[in-house]
Design an enzyme around this catalytic site. Structure first.
Site: not given
Ligand code: DGL
Length: 263
Positions: A10-11, A42-43, A73-75, A152, A184-186
């Protein structure tokens, strides 16, 4: 039967929501996790940059001899998964397709909402994945850039989280969606607030949960499950400071994290 670990990246810290689900569904499997904490988020970045970082992340996991790569990571799953699949021979899965499949099969009125980072939403990846499965479904999207910093900061239970969620989600509510993908992961950490803002009739799809089921199916179908009877170790690597990752990561994983190293 294959006792090599599953690689997950993941990012940053957010992919631990996927680790948490995989630990529940596949308790015998070893995991090597890489969080690119030095380069998160990364988003907000371009496809080229996210792809370049992701290639390096997969190369890192490959050095640990992983049998499957899970792109948590979804991005990255939205922007770079196709490219990564062409570059590497290891089986690889992302979060978009499993989330899309689950949303299509759960929705009764075929009106599906998707929330995610700016990059995920503007990529149109969820719309594409959903339209491949169902031509009837209508998809409504919304980027929620303040959700990641709220999580976060640990403000998931505060009133401000509800206020922010209500503002972002109002347009989706107006579209009368009955299913919402947390893209999104969060976002699983904001599930309670998102649920409160959307109301009880909207089903929330957790892409971390869906990709974990997919990981189990892929390993099973290709004879790669660890059937040795022994649970394997979990190792965590980050590209920046270890302590911050541990402190935040324990909230995502809802467990103590040991064995974190700087890559
Ligand atoms: N992990 C990213 C996602 O799932 C979220 C955090 C980021 O922007 O890197 O898209």
């Amino acid at each position: 039967m294959d006792s090599r670990p599953i690689g997950i990246f993941d990012s940053g810290v957010g992919g631990l929501t996927v680790v948490s689900q995989i630990q529940q569904i596949l308790p015998k499997e070893g995991i090597v996790y890489f969080g690119d904490t030095a380069r998160v988020p990364y988003g907000t970045k371009s496809k080229e940059t996210v792809t370049k970082f992701s290639v390096e992340n997969v190369e890192f996991l490959m050095r640990h001899d992983v049998k499957l790569v899970v792109v948590a990571c979804n991005t990255v799953s939205s922007l770079s998964l196709d490219f990564l699949k062409r570059c590497f021979r290891v089986p690889m899965i992302g979060v978009i397709e499993p989330g899309a499949k689950s949303a299509v099969s759960s929705s009764r009125n075929s009106r599906i909402g998707v929330i995610g980072t700016q990059a995920t939403i503007s990529s149109g990846a969820y719309e594409k994945a959903i339209s491949k499965i169902s031509s009837r479904s209508r998809v409504f999207t919304q980027s929620c850039p303040l959700f990641v910093p709220l999580v976060e900061e640990g403000w998931t239970d505060m009133h401000i989280a509800f206020d922010v969620a209500s503002i972002y989600l109002k347009p989706l509510k107006a579209k009368r969606i009955d299913t919402l993908i947390l893209g999104c992961t969060h976002y699983p950490l904001l599930k309670a607030m998102i649920g409160k803002a959307m109301g009880p009739r909207v089903l929330l799809i957790d892409s971390a949960q869906e990709v974990s089921k997919e990981a189990k199916d892929v390993l099973d179908a290709s004879g790669l499950l660890n059937k040795s009877g022994q649970s394997r170790a979990h190792k965590f690597f980050v590209s920046d400071e270890v302590n911050r990752f541990i402190k935040m990561g324990e909230k995502f994983l809802r467990k103590r994290i040991t064995c974190v190293r700087r890559a």
